[in-house]
Design an enzyme around this catalytic site. Structure first.
Site, PDB file in Angstrom:
ATOM      1  N   ASP A   1      -6.752 -14.242 -19.672  1.00 47.39           N
ATOM      2  CA  ASP A   1      -7.472 -15.088 -18.727  1.00 47.39           C
ATOM      3  C   ASP A   1      -8.489 -15.979 -19.446  1.00 47.39           C
ATOM      4  O   ASP A   1      -8.966 -15.644 -20.526  1.00 47.39           O
ATOM      5  CB  ASP A   1      -8.190 -14.173 -17.726  1.00 47.39           C
TER       6      ASP A   1
ATOM      7  N   GLU B   1      -4.208 -18.556 -20.738  1.00 41.13           N
ATOM      8  CA  GLU B   1      -4.457 -19.413 -19.586  1.00 41.13           C
ATOM      9  C   GLU B   1      -5.466 -20.495 -19.957  1.00 41.13           C
ATOM     10  O   GLU B   1      -6.649 -20.209 -20.159  1.00 41.13           O
ATOM     11  CB  GLU B   1      -5.003 -18.604 -18.407  1.00 41.13           C
TER      12      GLU B   1
ATOM     13  N   ASN C   1      -5.931   6.449  -1.714  1.00 39.74           N
ATOM     14  CA  ASN C   1      -6.873   5.782  -2.619  1.00 39.74           C
ATOM     15  C   ASN C   1      -7.486   4.513  -2.002  1.00 39.74           C
ATOM     16  O   ASN C   1      -8.128   3.734  -2.706  1.00 39.74           O
ATOM     17  CB  ASN C   1      -6.207   5.461  -3.967  1.00 39.74           C
ATOM     18  N   ASP C   2      -7.319   4.324  -0.697  1.00 40.29           N
ATOM     19  CA  ASP C   2      -7.922   3.149  -0.052  1.00 40.29           C
ATOM     20  C   ASP C   2      -9.447   3.198  -0.138  1.00 40.29           C
ATOM     21  O   ASP C   2     -10.103   2.180  -0.345  1.00 40.29           O
ATOM     22  CB  ASP C   2      -7.500   3.062   1.414  1.00 40.29           C
TER      23      ASP C   2
ATOM     24  N   GLY D   1      -5.865  -2.517   0.059  1.00 41.10           N
ATOM     25  CA  GLY D   1      -5.198  -1.232  -0.137  1.00 41.10           C
ATOM     26  C   GLY D   1      -3.940  -1.238  -0.977  1.00 41.10           C
ATOM     27  O   GLY D   1      -3.352  -0.180  -1.230  1.00 41.10           O
TER      28      GLY D   1
ATOM     29  N   ASN E   1       0.848  -1.186   0.000  1.00 46.48           N
ATOM     30  CA  ASN E   1       0.000   0.000   0.000  1.00 46.48           C
ATOM     31  C   ASN E   1       0.888   1.241   0.000  1.00 46.48           C
ATOM     32  O   ASN E   1       1.354   1.698   1.036  1.00 46.48           O
ATOM     33  CB  ASN E   1      -0.918  -0.006   1.227  1.00 46.48           C
TER      34      ASN E   1
ATOM     35  N   ASP F   1      -1.555  -1.074  -4.159  1.00 47.19           N
ATOM     36  CA  ASP F   1      -1.765  -0.210  -5.323  1.00 47.19           C
ATOM     37  C   ASP F   1      -0.511  -0.114  -6.182  1.00 47.19           C
ATOM     38  O   ASP F   1       0.525  -0.714  -5.876  1.00 47.19           O
ATOM     39  CB  ASP F   1      -2.225   1.180  -4.888  1.00 47.19           C
TER      40      ASP F   1
END
Length: 637
Positions: free
Chosen positions: A352, A381, A144-145, A164, A139, A166
């Protein structure tokens, strides 16, 4: 007088209707583009209230409108542009008129491309990838939490909540990543996931053109990519074409009825509780959930209904299934990936759920990306543990059914499964170390097995240290194999600190926070403070191999030759015409003697080997010993 009043009322009503009917422009995607791109065709998705009631025009040298299409919703237009090579970087207005009256104008920009943008290097056999789940690494910016207007905010006490981590946190610890020996970073998805619960993982995208604000901004992501590149670290973006999040901005007003496959009738996706407990109790009969039976793609005898149930079914109720057979969906996704490659100077994309989207669209996507960026790398994947299934998606040659995938690389789940079983099973005819041997023996199925991405664990799998029953010696043997066999190795954050957790116990623990990434953490893996002896040793073990690997030509460019495992010993060679490295795995508890005469095919012409861990020279002209439960890596001379 009555007539006058009536006229006034009618006039007022007419004005109200006219005002209400005035179209409103809300967004255009992509928001900007670049001059001199490989493909002159650009399709703009235009969204806004009643925007389809407008006439669209522009005037700019080299840019021409080739077509305008409305699908089912009057709130969308698809504007096809041709951008010729003569078009210069600059701005032009896209004008929207209704009955000759301008109702909206969008200032569109054609940007200047960077020097040699199309010829950027992808990631390759010389690289080692570090996989990071951004929310769980560090974090770096607590501001920006919690984001006003977003549905889920910070709750570190919830193992499945936002913690949190980032972009700033990753950037602040680039030195750690570099010092460990990695040359590329793969981030789990960083695009906006504005979901009410469990949005931390990133796989339920709600805006394909916006970095999640809990991680930072688009500019933050771009700046991070540039700073990483300045330090010779490549950036790989995790993308999802199969599905979006249930709270994606378009879900309440789809451009067309077939934008989403099997959209359930009468279901308000925004009213569903998406917690694990609620999902277990939920009546899913309104949804067509995918079977996850991925062999239906390759199965020559498959029933069409089984095939369609896989590719058109929803991954889970919180992830609507995008219909890539719709050409406008396909064009939107293809352009979006190219936009991010160009914008953030990406070196690669990890795709993905690769077998779930329409396979013809996926082939077209690969072709277009690689035509635009010939040295770029895409890895798919396919979470299947049989090489026959995984290999179907890799390479530029047609499969036996005529399908050409064009995908350069796949995640090597078959080898990952073998790495788990090899060191935990008793030795046998097809068990133990034979699992690795038999998996690699099927490399003939791949177009280029040396381009596969190898790994001991990742964000969907049990932590490797837990799989090895917390046996550091067995863990080391698996790690050594991952980093020295053919392929491009990837290590999941925290694997180097012996992070624990089984997938069947839930993802919260196996995706735990990296120690030291949060202010007040008692253990700091970045500095080593608070780590136990085994954790420090594990970090050093990976670091030693990766730093050596960077300059080891046989590992980066060489071929592979291996011997059938016997009595708990597996020897393989990575070699070129001039250099040779051998790796010997001794799974036995006790020390074992190696008879060099048995391995003359790879040892002939060499007299000594240097142990990469101790730098000790070992004679290989006579029997030599390998410590029990260890991997011996020797540079031959």
């Amino acid at each position: 007088m009555k007539k006058t009043i009536l006229s006034i009322i009618l006039s007022f009503v007419f004005c109200l209707n006219t005002f209400a009917a005035k179209p409103k422009l809300e967004r255009i995607e992509p928001m900007f583009w670049w001059a001199e791109m490989h493909n002159p065709h650009l399709q703009l998705l235009v969204h806004g209230q009643d925007i389809a009631l407008t006439q669209v025009s522009l005037s700019y040298p080299g840019v021409e409108i080739k077509g305008i299409t409305q699908l089912d919703s009057k709130n969308y237009l698809f504007v096809d542009l041709n951008i010729s090579k003569e078009a210069k970087p600059g701005f032009f207005d896209i004008v929207f008129k209704q009955k000759k009256r301008v109702v909206a104008t969008y200032r569109y920009e054609l940007k200047q491309r960077g020097a040699n943008s199309a010829m950027r290097d992808g990631f390759n056999k010389s690289d080692a990838l570090y996989l990071i789940m951004p929310d769980r690494f560090a974090n770096g910016d607590t501001s920006n939490d919690n984001i006003d207007g977003m549905r889920e905010n910070h709750n570190r006490k919830n193992s499945l909540g936002r913690h949190g981590g980032d972009i700033a946190g990753i950037e602040q610890h680039l030195d750690y990543i570099i010092n460990q020996g990695y040359t590329a970073i793969w981030l789990n998805p960083v695009l906006e996931n504005d979901m009410p619960e469990q949005s931390y993982h990133g796989y339920a995208v709600t805006d394909f053109y916006q970095i999640d604000r809990h991680y930072g901004s688009n500019e933050d992501y771009k700046d991070f990519a540039e700073k990483a590149k300045d330090q010779n670290i490549k950036l790989i973006m995790d993308m999802i074409f199969n599905h979006c999040g249930a709270f994606h901005w378009w879900m309440n007003d789809l451009p067309s009825k077939d934008w989403i496959n099997n959209m359930p009738e009468g279901v308000d996706l925004t009213k569903i509780e998406y917690t694990d407990a609620a999902m277990e109790k939920m009546d899913k009969s309104a949804f067509t959930i995918t079977t996850h039976r991925k062999t239906v793609i390759e199965d020559p005898h498959v029933a069409k209904s089984d095939h369609d149930h896989l590719v058109d079914g929803w991954f889970v109720p919180s992830m609507p299934d995008l219909n890539q057979k719709n050409p406008y969906v396909a064009r939107y996704l293809i352009q979006n990936s190219i936009w991010w490659i160009e914008y953030a100077h990406l070196a690669g994309i990890r795709m993905d759920t690769y077998p779930y989207p329409d396979k013809e669209m996926m082939a077209q996507w690969n072709k277009e990306v690689l035509e635009a960026y010939p040295n770029f790398t895409i890895v798919g994947e396919e979470m299947f543990f049989d090489p026959a299934i995984v290999s179907y998606w890799e390479g530029k040659e047609p499969n036996r059914d005529g399908y050409t995938p064009y995908c350069p690389s796949m995640m090597d789940f078959p080898l990952q499964g073998a790495l788990c079983q090899a060191f935990t099973e008793e030795e046998g005819w097809e068990n133990g170390l034979m699992k690795i041997y038999l998996t690699l023996a099927k490399d003939f199925l791949y177009s280029d097995p040396f381009n596969l991405v190898t790994f001991p664990d990742n964000h969907d799998l049990s932590r490797y240290y837990s799989v090895m029953n917390k046996d550091l010696d067995l863990w080391k043997m698996g790690i050594a194999t991952t980093l020295t066999t053919r392929g491009i190795p990837q290590i999941f954050y925290g694997t180097e600190t012996l992070m624990e957790g089984f997938a069947h116990d839930g993802h919260g623990k196996m995706r735990a926070d990296f120690p030291g990434g949060w202010k007040g953490d008692k253990v700091n893996a970045f500095t080593g403070e608070g780590l136990n002896k085994d954790q420090i040793e594990a970090q050093k073990y990976i670091r030693t191999i990766l730093k050596w690997r960077k300059n080891c030509t046989p590992i980066l460019e060489g071929k592979l030759k291996h011997y059938i495992p016997q009595d708990g010993i597996y020897l393989y060679s990575r070699y070129t015409d001039k250099e040779n490295v051998i790796v010997i795995l001794n799974k036995n508890r006790e020390e074992k003697e190696i008879d060099p005469m048995k391995y003359q095919e790879v040892l002939k012409g060499y007299t000594k080997g240097k142990d990469i861990f101790t730098n000790q020279s070992i004679s290989i002209q006579k029997t030599f010993k390998v410590r029990g439960k260890s991997a011996l890596i020797l540079e031959l001379h």
